[in-house]
Design a protein around this motif. Structure first.
Motif, PDB file in Angstrom:
ATOM      1  N   ASN A 257       0.797  -1.236   0.000  1.00  0.00           N
ATOM      2  CA  ASN A 257       0.000   0.000   0.000  1.00  0.00           C
ATOM      3  C   ASN A 257       0.828   1.284   0.000  1.00  0.00           C
ATOM      4  O   ASN A 257       0.355   2.330   0.430  1.00  0.00           O
ATOM      5  CB  ASN A 257      -0.994  -0.001   1.174  1.00  0.00           C
ATOM      6  CG  ASN A 257      -0.329   0.204   2.526  1.00  0.00           C
ATOM      7  OD1 ASN A 257       0.838  -0.117   2.712  1.00  0.00           O
ATOM      8  ND2 ASN A 257      -1.082   0.722   3.471  1.00  0.00           N
ATOM      9  N   ILE A 258       2.049   1.224  -0.525  1.00  0.00           N
ATOM     10  CA  ILE A 258       2.913   2.409  -0.488  1.00  0.00           C
ATOM     11  C   ILE A 258       2.307   3.586  -1.247  1.00  0.00           C
ATOM     12  O   ILE A 258       2.376   4.726  -0.789  1.00  0.00           O
ATOM     13  CB  ILE A 258       4.352   2.089  -0.985  1.00  0.00           C
ATOM     14  CG1 ILE A 258       5.293   3.289  -0.755  1.00  0.00           C
ATOM     15  CG2 ILE A 258       4.357   1.666  -2.449  1.00  0.00           C
ATOM     16  CD1 ILE A 258       5.561   3.638   0.671  1.00  0.00           C
ATOM     17  N   ASP A 259       1.694   3.347  -2.400  1.00  0.00           N
ATOM     18  CA  ASP A 259       1.111   4.447  -3.172  1.00  0.00           C
ATOM     19  C   ASP A 259      -0.010   5.131  -2.398  1.00  0.00           C
ATOM     20  O   ASP A 259      -0.098   6.365  -2.371  1.00  0.00           O
ATOM     21  CB  ASP A 259       0.586   3.943  -4.528  1.00  0.00           C
ATOM     22  CG  ASP A 259       1.728   3.537  -5.459  1.00  0.00           C
ATOM     23  OD1 ASP A 259       2.845   4.076  -5.317  1.00  0.00           O
ATOM     24  OD2 ASP A 259       1.499   2.671  -6.313  1.00  0.00           O
ATOM     25  N   GLU A 260      -0.836   4.351  -1.749  1.00  0.00           N
ATOM     26  CA  GLU A 260      -1.930   4.897  -0.932  1.00  0.00           C
ATOM     27  C   GLU A 260      -1.377   5.716   0.235  1.00  0.00           C
ATOM     28  O   GLU A 260      -1.873   6.802   0.540  1.00  0.00           O
ATOM     29  CB  GLU A 260      -2.777   3.732  -0.413  1.00  0.00           C
ATOM     30  CG  GLU A 260      -3.870   4.102   0.552  1.00  0.00           C
ATOM     31  CD  GLU A 260      -4.509   2.851   1.157  1.00  0.00           C
ATOM     32  OE1 GLU A 260      -4.790   2.871   2.368  1.00  0.00           O
ATOM     33  OE2 GLU A 260      -4.721   1.858   0.416  1.00  0.00           O
ATOM     34  N   MET A 261      -0.327   5.212   0.879  1.00  0.00           N
ATOM     35  CA  MET A 261       0.292   5.932   1.996  1.00  0.00           C
ATOM     36  C   MET A 261       0.864   7.267   1.532  1.00  0.00           C
ATOM     37  O   MET A 261       0.666   8.295   2.183  1.00  0.00           O
ATOM     38  CB  MET A 261       1.397   5.083   2.630  1.00  0.00           C
ATOM     39  CG  MET A 261       0.914   3.848   3.363  1.00  0.00           C
ATOM     40  SD  MET A 261       2.287   2.765   3.865  1.00  0.00           S
ATOM     41  CE  MET A 261       3.151   3.795   5.055  1.00  0.00           C
ATOM     42  N   LEU A 262       1.564   7.249   0.409  1.00  0.00           N
ATOM     43  CA  LEU A 262       2.164   8.481  -0.120  1.00  0.00           C
ATOM     44  C   LEU A 262       1.097   9.499  -0.498  1.00  0.00           C
ATOM     45  O   LEU A 262       1.235  10.691  -0.194  1.00  0.00           O
ATOM     46  CB  LEU A 262       3.048   8.161  -1.329  1.00  0.00           C
ATOM     47  CG  LEU A 262       4.353   7.448  -1.016  1.00  0.00           C
ATOM     48  CD1 LEU A 262       4.988   6.903  -2.289  1.00  0.00           C
ATOM     49  CD2 LEU A 262       5.314   8.370  -0.275  1.00  0.00           C
ATOM     50  N   GLU A 263       0.042   9.036  -1.141  1.00  0.00           N
ATOM     51  CA  GLU A 263      -1.038   9.937  -1.545  1.00  0.00           C
ATOM     52  C   GLU A 263      -1.683  10.604  -0.333  1.00  0.00           C
ATOM     53  O   GLU A 263      -1.908  11.818  -0.316  1.00  0.00           O
ATOM     54  CB  GLU A 263      -2.088   9.153  -2.353  1.00  0.00           C
ATOM     55  CG  GLU A 263      -2.942  10.009  -3.228  1.00  0.00           C
ATOM     56  CD  GLU A 263      -2.138  10.871  -4.201  1.00  0.00           C
ATOM     57  OE1 GLU A 263      -2.434  12.084  -4.281  1.00  0.00           O
ATOM     58  OE2 GLU A 263      -1.211  10.364  -4.852  1.00  0.00           O
ATOM     59  N   LYS A 264      -1.927   9.815   0.694  1.00  0.00           N
ATOM     60  CA  LYS A 264      -2.538  10.343   1.917  1.00  0.00           C
ATOM     61  C   LYS A 264      -1.614  11.373   2.589  1.00  0.00           C
ATOM     62  O   LYS A 264      -2.057  12.432   3.025  1.00  0.00           O
ATOM     63  CB  LYS A 264      -2.840   9.192   2.876  1.00  0.00           C
ATOM     64  CG  LYS A 264      -3.760   9.536   4.002  1.00  0.00           C
ATOM     65  CD  LYS A 264      -4.089   8.282   4.789  1.00  0.00           C
ATOM     66  CE  LYS A 264      -5.492   8.353   5.307  1.00  0.00           C
ATOM     67  NZ  LYS A 264      -5.913   7.130   5.984  1.00  0.00           N
ATOM     68  N   ALA A 265      -0.330  11.066   2.634  1.00  0.00           N
ATOM     69  CA  ALA A 265       0.632  11.975   3.267  1.00  0.00           C
ATOM     70  C   ALA A 265       0.756  13.275   2.486  1.00  0.00           C
ATOM     71  O   ALA A 265       0.717  14.364   3.081  1.00  0.00           O
ATOM     72  CB  ALA A 265       1.991  11.296   3.379  1.00  0.00           C
ATOM     73  N   VAL A 266       0.896  13.183   1.171  1.00  0.00           N
ATOM     74  CA  VAL A 266       1.046  14.384   0.346  1.00  0.00           C
ATOM     75  C   VAL A 266      -0.202  15.258   0.454  1.00  0.00           C
ATOM     76  O   VAL A 266      -0.103  16.478   0.613  1.00  0.00           O
ATOM     77  CB  VAL A 266       1.357  14.010  -1.126  1.00  0.00           C
ATOM     78  CG1 VAL A 266       1.243  15.223  -2.035  1.00  0.00           C
ATOM     79  CG2 VAL A 266       2.749  13.395  -1.224  1.00  0.00           C
ATOM     80  N   THR A 267      -1.363  14.651   0.401  1.00  0.00           N
ATOM     81  CA  THR A 267      -2.616  15.398   0.538  1.00  0.00           C
ATOM     82  C   THR A 267      -2.675  16.102   1.892  1.00  0.00           C
ATOM     83  O   THR A 267      -3.004  17.285   1.972  1.00  0.00           O
ATOM     84  CB  THR A 267      -3.827  14.461   0.372  1.00  0.00           C
ATOM     85  OG1 THR A 267      -3.770  13.876  -0.924  1.00  0.00           O
ATOM     86  CG2 THR A 267      -5.141  15.196   0.541  1.00  0.00           C
ATOM     87  N   THR A 268      -2.338  15.395   2.950  1.00  0.00           N
ATOM     88  CA  THR A 268      -2.365  15.973   4.302  1.00  0.00           C
ATOM     89  C   THR A 268      -1.359  17.119   4.422  1.00  0.00           C
ATOM     90  O   THR A 268      -1.687  18.180   4.957  1.00  0.00           O
ATOM     91  CB  THR A 268      -2.070  14.890   5.360  1.00  0.00           C
ATOM     92  OG1 THR A 268      -3.053  13.867   5.247  1.00  0.00           O
ATOM     93  CG2 THR A 268      -2.088  15.468   6.761  1.00  0.00           C
ATOM     94  N   LEU A 269      -0.151  16.922   3.927  1.00  0.00           N
ATOM     95  CA  LEU A 269       0.872  17.977   4.008  1.00  0.00           C
ATOM     96  C   LEU A 269       0.443  19.206   3.216  1.00  0.00           C
ATOM     97  O   LEU A 269       0.625  20.333   3.679  1.00  0.00           O
ATOM     98  CB  LEU A 269       2.219  17.462   3.508  1.00  0.00           C
ATOM     99  CG  LEU A 269       2.892  16.404   4.375  1.00  0.00           C
ATOM    100  CD1 LEU A 269       4.131  15.853   3.677  1.00  0.00           C
ATOM    101  CD2 LEU A 269       3.242  16.952   5.745  1.00  0.00           C
ATOM    102  N   ASN A 270      -0.134  19.005   2.050  1.00  0.00           N
ATOM    103  CA  ASN A 270      -0.601  20.138   1.236  1.00  0.00           C
ATOM    104  C   ASN A 270      -1.730  20.884   1.932  1.00  0.00           C
ATOM    105  O   ASN A 270      -1.749  22.113   1.939  1.00  0.00           O
ATOM    106  CB  ASN A 270      -1.054  19.668  -0.148  1.00  0.00           C
ATOM    107  CG  ASN A 270       0.118  19.345  -1.049  1.00  0.00           C
ATOM    108  OD1 ASN A 270       1.218  19.834  -0.864  1.00  0.00           O
ATOM    109  ND2 ASN A 270      -0.124  18.503  -2.031  1.00  0.00           N
ATOM    110  N   LEU A 271      -2.657  20.162   2.531  1.00  0.00           N
ATOM    111  CA  LEU A 271      -3.771  20.801   3.244  1.00  0.00           C
ATOM    112  C   LEU A 271      -3.251  21.607   4.431  1.00  0.00           C
ATOM    113  O   LEU A 271      -3.672  22.730   4.657  1.00  0.00           O
ATOM    114  CB  LEU A 271      -4.786  19.766   3.724  1.00  0.00           C
ATOM    115  CG  LEU A 271      -5.644  19.123   2.662  1.00  0.00           C
ATOM    116  CD1 LEU A 271      -6.477  17.997   3.262  1.00  0.00           C
ATOM    117  CD2 LEU A 271      -6.557  20.151   2.002  1.00  0.00           C
TER     118      LEU A 271
END
Length: 170
Positions: free
Chosen positions: A148-162
């Motif tokens: 699930n690395i892609d899902e983890m990265l997407e969630k982190a990037v979205t959170t950091l951007n927000l």
């Protein structure tokens, strides 16, 4: 921006943190690599940990002076250590915490495999997990599996951007 990726040995934090640093175009500091640079053989003693975190703190200071984003990757299992980095960044950089967790069976399997920089085995995992001081402040928690690395990265990037988008409003 300073992103501290933390978790127990074998959780997948280094695999995640190195890819996150690439994704957000940030510098990357891995505690296992620092430990290897400083010590020929690791014993995970208090003195050794102190030296590793001091070196990581020095790199963080340099990144902040250059206004560069940085991902720090270590267990950060003690509140005192986390507070040291938070206090150093105050007024200069925003610090985000991302905790990576994994089921114990996955951790056991991962720790059986040789990794390029880490010497942590299941005993080190048990020792650190017994001394672990959970982060009580709100932070992003990611559950690591083996696919699930892609899902983890997407969630982190979205959170950091927000968080970055609203940081001026807080």
């Amino acid at each position: 921006m300073i992103v501290i990726v933390f978790g127990l040995p074998g959780s997948g934090k280094s695999y995640f943190a190195s890819r996150l640093a690439d994704r957000i175009h940030a510098g990357y500091v891995n505690s296992d690599r620092v430990r290897k640079e400083l010590f020929e053989k690791s014993d995970y003693s208090k003195e050794e940990k102190k030296a590793v975190y001091e070196k990581m703190l020095k790199v963080m200071k340099g990144a902040m002076e250059q206004n560069n984003d940085l991902v720090l990757d270590a267990t950060f299992h003690e509140k005192e250590t986390r507070d040291l980095f938070i206090n150093e960044a105050k007024g200069t950089a925003t610090v985000f915490f991302i905790e990576v967790k994994a089921d114990e069976e996955i951790i056991k399997e991962r720790l059986k495999k040789e990794r390029p920089y880490s010497e942590a085995d299941y005993e080190v995992y048990r020792m650190i997990s017994q001394k672990n001081e959970p982060l009580s402040e709100p932070h992003l928690i990611l559950q690591s599996t083996n696919d699930n690395i892609d899902e983890m990265l997407e969630k982190a990037v979205t959170t950091l951007n927000l968080k970055n988008d609203t940081s001026g409003d807080q």
